[in-house]
Design a protein around this motif. Structure first.
Motif, mmCIF file in Angstrom:
data_model
loop_
_atom_site.group_PDB
_atom_site.id
_atom_site.type_symbol
_atom_site.label_atom_id
_atom_site.label_comp_id
_atom_site.label_asym_id
_atom_site.label_seq_id
_atom_site.Cartn_x
_atom_site.Cartn_y
_atom_site.Cartn_z
ATOM 1 N N GLY A 137 28.584 7.040 7.711
ATOM 2 C CA GLY A 137 27.900 5.751 7.602
ATOM 3 C C GLY A 137 26.800 5.739 6.574
ATOM 4 O O GLY A 137 25.739 5.154 6.816
ATOM 5 N N GLY A 138 27.034 6.382 5.427
ATOM 6 C CA GLY A 138 26.130 6.247 4.302
ATOM 7 C C GLY A 138 26.611 5.144 3.379
ATOM 8 O O GLY A 138 27.424 4.293 3.773
ATOM 9 N N ALA A 139 26.125 5.149 2.153
ATOM 10 C CA ALA A 139 26.480 4.091 1.205
ATOM 11 C C ALA A 139 27.989 3.976 1.022
ATOM 12 O O ALA A 139 28.557 2.877 1.059
ATOM 13 N N THR A 140 28.671 5.103 0.842
ATOM 14 C CA THR A 140 30.104 5.081 0.571
ATOM 15 C C THR A 140 30.885 4.573 1.773
ATOM 16 O O THR A 140 31.739 3.688 1.654
ATOM 17 N N GLY A 141 30.612 5.126 2.948
ATOM 18 C CA GLY A 141 31.339 4.710 4.134
ATOM 19 C C GLY A 141 31.102 3.258 4.489
ATOM 20 O O GLY A 141 32.046 2.525 4.828
ATOM 21 N N LEU A 142 29.862 2.802 4.420
ATOM 22 C CA LEU A 142 29.558 1.412 4.754
ATOM 23 C C LEU A 142 30.184 0.452 3.741
ATOM 24 O O LEU A 142 30.661 -0.626 4.103
ATOM 25 N N GLY A 143 30.169 0.848 2.464
ATOM 26 C CA GLY A 143 30.850 0.038 1.461
ATOM 27 C C GLY A 143 32.340 -0.065 1.749
ATOM 28 O O GLY A 143 32.951 -1.134 1.587
ATOM 29 N N LEU A 144 32.932 1.028 2.196
ATOM 30 C CA LEU A 144 34.346 1.028 2.567
ATOM 31 C C LEU A 144 34.608 0.103 3.746
ATOM 32 O O LEU A 144 35.616 -0.615 3.778
ATOM 33 N N ALA A 145 33.714 0.127 4.740
ATOM 34 C CA ALA A 145 33.898 -0.719 5.915
ATOM 35 C C ALA A 145 33.891 -2.193 5.535
ATOM 36 O O ALA A 145 34.703 -2.983 6.029
ATOM 37 N N VAL A 146 32.978 -2.576 4.653
ATOM 38 C CA VAL A 146 32.925 -3.966 4.195
ATOM 39 C C VAL A 146 34.184 -4.325 3.423
ATOM 40 O O VAL A 146 34.805 -5.374 3.660
ATOM 41 N N ASP A 147 34.599 -3.464 2.512
ATOM 42 C CA ASP A 147 35.781 -3.732 1.694
ATOM 43 C C ASP A 147 37.026 -3.845 2.573
ATOM 44 O O ASP A 147 37.816 -4.785 2.456
ATOM 45 N N ALA A 148 37.206 -2.868 3.478
ATOM 46 C CA ALA A 148 38.402 -2.873 4.321
ATOM 47 C C ALA A 148 38.445 -4.095 5.227
ATOM 48 O O ALA A 148 39.489 -4.742 5.379
ATOM 49 N N ALA A 149 37.313 -4.442 5.831
ATOM 50 C CA ALA A 149 37.286 -5.590 6.743
ATOM 51 C C ALA A 149 37.568 -6.893 6.012
ATOM 52 O O ALA A 149 38.279 -7.768 6.524
ATOM 53 N N THR A 150 37.007 -7.033 4.801
ATOM 54 C CA THR A 150 37.220 -8.278 4.060
ATOM 55 C C THR A 150 38.630 -8.362 3.472
ATOM 56 O O THR A 150 39.080 -9.461 3.136
ATOM 57 N N ARG A 151 39.334 -7.258 3.366
ATOM 58 C CA ARG A 151 40.751 -7.305 2.958
ATOM 59 C C ARG A 151 41.664 -7.659 4.122
ATOM 60 O O ARG A 151 42.864 -7.853 3.940
ATOM 61 N N GLY A 152 41.108 -7.706 5.316
ATOM 62 C CA GLY A 152 41.903 -8.057 6.474
ATOM 63 C C GLY A 152 42.393 -6.885 7.285
ATOM 64 O O GLY A 152 43.153 -7.064 8.250
ATOM 65 N N TYR A 153 41.975 -5.677 6.962
ATOM 66 C CA TYR A 153 42.357 -4.505 7.738
ATOM 67 C C TYR A 153 41.509 -4.406 9.006
ATOM 68 O O TYR A 153 40.297 -4.671 8.967
ATOM 69 N N GLN A 154 42.136 -4.013 10.106
ATOM 70 C CA GLN A 154 41.380 -3.687 11.311
ATOM 71 C C GLN A 154 40.626 -2.392 11.030
ATOM 72 O O GLN A 154 41.234 -1.356 10.782
#
Length: 519
Positions: A23-40
Motif C-alpha cells: 500500500g505504498g505509491a505503486t500499490g495504491l496507484g494500481l488499486a485506483v487504475d484497476a478499479a477504474t478499469r472495472g476490475y474487482q
C-alpha cells in the motif's frame, strides 16, 4: 464519510480480478487504475498506507534535473508529463514551487541556464512557470537567506511539490470510492497456489489475528523495498530485482531560507544535487544517498549524513545552520532497479515489471512522480500476458478523492483536505474542544485526530502524527509532546482502554526518539 476499516478487512473474503500486495505509491496507484478499469480489486498493506518509502520522499513532483544532466531525456519527458497529471488530479495536494539555483561564478549562469531552459522546454504546455536568469539582488529577494558574498545571480525554474503521505491516502480513498477493497494492517502471510499457479494470498489482520484467504486471478507484488522478499517467497531461486539506497533529510525552521522559493545545490562533492525546500512551514534539506544491504521499515540514519547535509548546504546560506537547530530527521529507502554495478546515485529510477514462472507479477523501482504510469504499465502487461481481459486505462484524467482547487498558494493543513475540509470543520462546530492545537509548535488540531480515525483508517498514534498529519517530520519533540492527547482521543474513538493509550505513547516516543531526532 466514515470508513470502517474492519468492514473492509472482512470484505476480503471474496474473489477478485486483481489482488495487490503493498500500500505504498505503486500499490495504491494500481488499486485506483484497476478499479477504474472495472476490475474487482483488493489491496492489502501489512502496516499503514505509505508507511515506508512513500511517506519519506523529498516532497517533490518533478521531472528529475539530474536525469537531464545524465542525458536521460526520455525519463525527464515522461516524468514532466506525469507531473502535470498529478497537479490536475489533486490540486489540493500538489502545487508549483519556484527553485533558485544560486551561482557564484559568472560562467555558470549560461551553463545552468541553458540546461534548465531545456528542462522547461521538455515540459511543453505542462510548464509550471517560466525559467529565467536573475541578478544577485533579485535572487536575494526570492531567497532572503541566501549567502550573498560573491553571489553573481541565479537561475530560477519551477517544479512541483506535494504532501506524499496525504497523496497516498487520497489514492486509497479514491480506490475505495471506485469499488476497491483496501485494507491497512492486513499482512500477506503466504501466497496461495492452485496447479502451480498463484491464485491469491492468506491475509492476517494485525489487530484481531483473523485470517482471510483472498482469491484473485492476478496477484501483483507492489511491496516496494520488500519486493524481493515476496519474489523469493514465490520462487526461492529468483535473482534480486532491486538495489537499495537510503535517503536522509533534515528539517529546520522556515527562516533558514526566509521566502517561498527553494534552493538547489547543483553539484555536491559526490556529484549529486541537494535541495533546501520550504514545506509545511519548515525547510526540508535533503537528500543523502547511501547504499544499504537490507530492507527495513525504519532504516535510521548515520551521524555523518546529518553533518553532510549541513556542510553541503552551509556555503549557500547567509546564516549557517547548526545541529541544535535541526527539528527532525527522516530517512527512507529507495528501491532502485538493479543496474550494472555503478554507484546508487547513478542508477536509473526506471521501473521494471516482471512475471514469475508461477504467475506472480512484480513491479518495482520508479519514483512518486511516475506512480500512475507504473500502474498503467503493470496492468497493460497483465493484459498482454492474457491474465486479464482488456480494458483501457482511465487515470490520466481522473480527479482524486478530495480534489479541489486550493485557495491561494500558501501551504497549510486546511488546503490539503480539499473538499473534505468541511467535514473536519464540522467536527469543531459540534465540539469546540476539538479546535485545540495538538501542541503550540504544531498547526494541527484534535479534530484532525478524530477525522483520521473515522474517515482515514488511522489505527495508531504514529499513523496520525507521522502520516495523517506530518507532525513527526516537522518537529519530533513537539510530536512527542502531542502523543498523549492524540492517544487519549484515539482511544475514545476506537473503544480502547487507558493501557492501550499508554502503550501507544510509549511506542511512538521510542520511535521518534530513536529515528527522528538529531540528538
Amino acid at each position: 464519510m466514515a470508513q470502517d476499516r474492519n468492514a473492509l478487512f472482512a470484505s476480503l473474503d471474496a474473489s477478485f480480478d486483481v489482488l495487490i500486495v503493498g500500500g505504498g505509491a505503486t500499490g495504491l496507484g494500481l488499486a485506483v487504475d484497476a478499479a477504474t478499469r472495472g476490475y474487482q480489486t483488493a489491496l492489502v498493506e501489512a502496516g499503514d498506507f505509505a508507511q515506508a518509502t512513500s511517506s519519506r520522499a523529498t516532497k517533490l513532483v518533478h521531472g528529475g534535473v539530474r536525469y537531464l544532466a545524465n542525458g536521460q531525456l526520455h525519463l525527464v519527458r515522461e516524468a514532466l508529463r506525469e507531473r502535470a497529471t498529478m497537479l490536475r488530479a489533486a490540486p489540493h495536494l500538489v502545487r508549483p514551487l519556484a527553485f533558485v539555483l544560486p551561482v557564484y561564478r559568472r560562467w555558470e549562469l549560461p551553463y545552468y541556464g541553458a540546461g534548465l531552459l531545456v528542462y522547461d522546454k521538455l515540459s511543453g504546455k505542462a510548464t509550471m512557470g517560466p525559467t529565467r536568469v536573475l541578478g544577485a539582488k533579485a535572487t536575494a529577494e526570492q531567497v532572503p537567506g541566501i549567502a550573498r558574498s560573491g553571489l553573481k545571480g541565479s537561475v530560477l525554474y519551477h517544479d512541483g511539490q506535494f504532501n506524499d503521505a496525504r497523496f497516498a491516502l487520497a489514492l486509497a480513498r479514491t480506490a475505495i470510492d471506485c469499488g476497491a477493497v483496501v485494507a491497512n494492517y492486513a499482512r500477506c502471510e503466504r501466497l496461495l497456489y492452485e496447479n502451480g499457479r498463484v491464485f491469491g494470498a492468506a491475509v492476517r489482520d494485525a489487530e484481531s489475528g483473523a485470517e482471510e484467504e483472498v482469491r484473485a486471478r492476478v496477484v501483483v507484488n507492489a511491496t516496494g523495498i520488500f519486493s524481493d522478499d515476496l519474489r523469493r517467497a514465490d520462487d526461492a531461486g529468483t535473482a534480486p530485482m532491486l538495489t537499495l539506497s537510503r535517503g536522509t533529510h533534515i528539517v529546520v525552521s522556515a527562516d533558514v531560507l526566509g521566502g517561498k522559493a527553494a534552493v538547489i545545490v547543483p553539484r555536491t562533492r559526490d556529484g549529486r544535487v541537494i535541495f533546501a525546500i520550504p514545506w509545511e512551514g519548515r525547510v526540508v534539506i535533503g537528500t543523502t544517498e547511501v547504499a544499504v544491504a537490507a530492507s527495513e521499515m525504519e532504516p535510521g540514519h548515520a551521524e555523518e549524513e546529518i553533518e553532510y547535509l549541513l556542510e553541503t548546504v552551509g556555503p549557500y546560506l547567509e546564516k549557517r545552520v547548526t545541529r541544535s537547530e535541526v527539528r527532525a530527521v527522516f530517512s527512507g529507502l529507495r528501491p532502485l532497479v538493479r543496474g550494472d554495478g555503478r554507484s546508487t546515485s547513478r542508477l536509473s529510477r526506471e521501473h521494471a515489471v516482471s512475471v514469475s514462472r508461477n504467475g506472480l507479477i512484480s513491479v518495482a523501482g520508479g519514483k512518486w512522480t511516475t506512480y500512475r504510469k507504473m500502474a498503467e504499465d503493470t496492468l497493460d502487461f497483465a493484459i498482454r500476458q492474457g491474465m486479464l481481459r482488456g480494458a483501457a486505462c482511465m487515470t490520466e484524467t481522473l480527479r482524486l478523492h478530495g480534489a479541489a482547487e486550493a485557495d491561494g498558494d500558501e501551504p497549510g493543513w486546511e488546503r490539503e483536505y480539499g473538499s473534505d475540509l468541511a467535514e473536519v470543520r464540522a467536527l469543531i462546530g459540534a465540539d469546540e474542544r476539538l479546535g485545540a492545537k495538538l501542541d503550540g509548535a504544531l498547526p494541527y488540531t484534535l479534530a484532525q485526530v478524530v477525522y483520521a480515525v473515522r474517515a482515514e483508517m488511522a489505527r495508531t498514534v504514529e499513523d496520525v502524527l507521522s502520516r495523517r498529519t506530518r507532525a513527526l517530520l516537522l518537529d519530533a519533540e513537539a510530536a512527542m509532546r502531542a502523543a498523549p492527547a492524540v492517544a487519549a482521543t484515539m482511544a475514545r474513538e476506537l473503544g480502547r482502554d487507558a493501557a492501550w493509550a499508554e502503550e501507544q505513547v510509549r511506542r511512538f516516543t521510542a520511535l521518534a526518539r530513536t529515528f527522528y531526532t538529531a540528538a
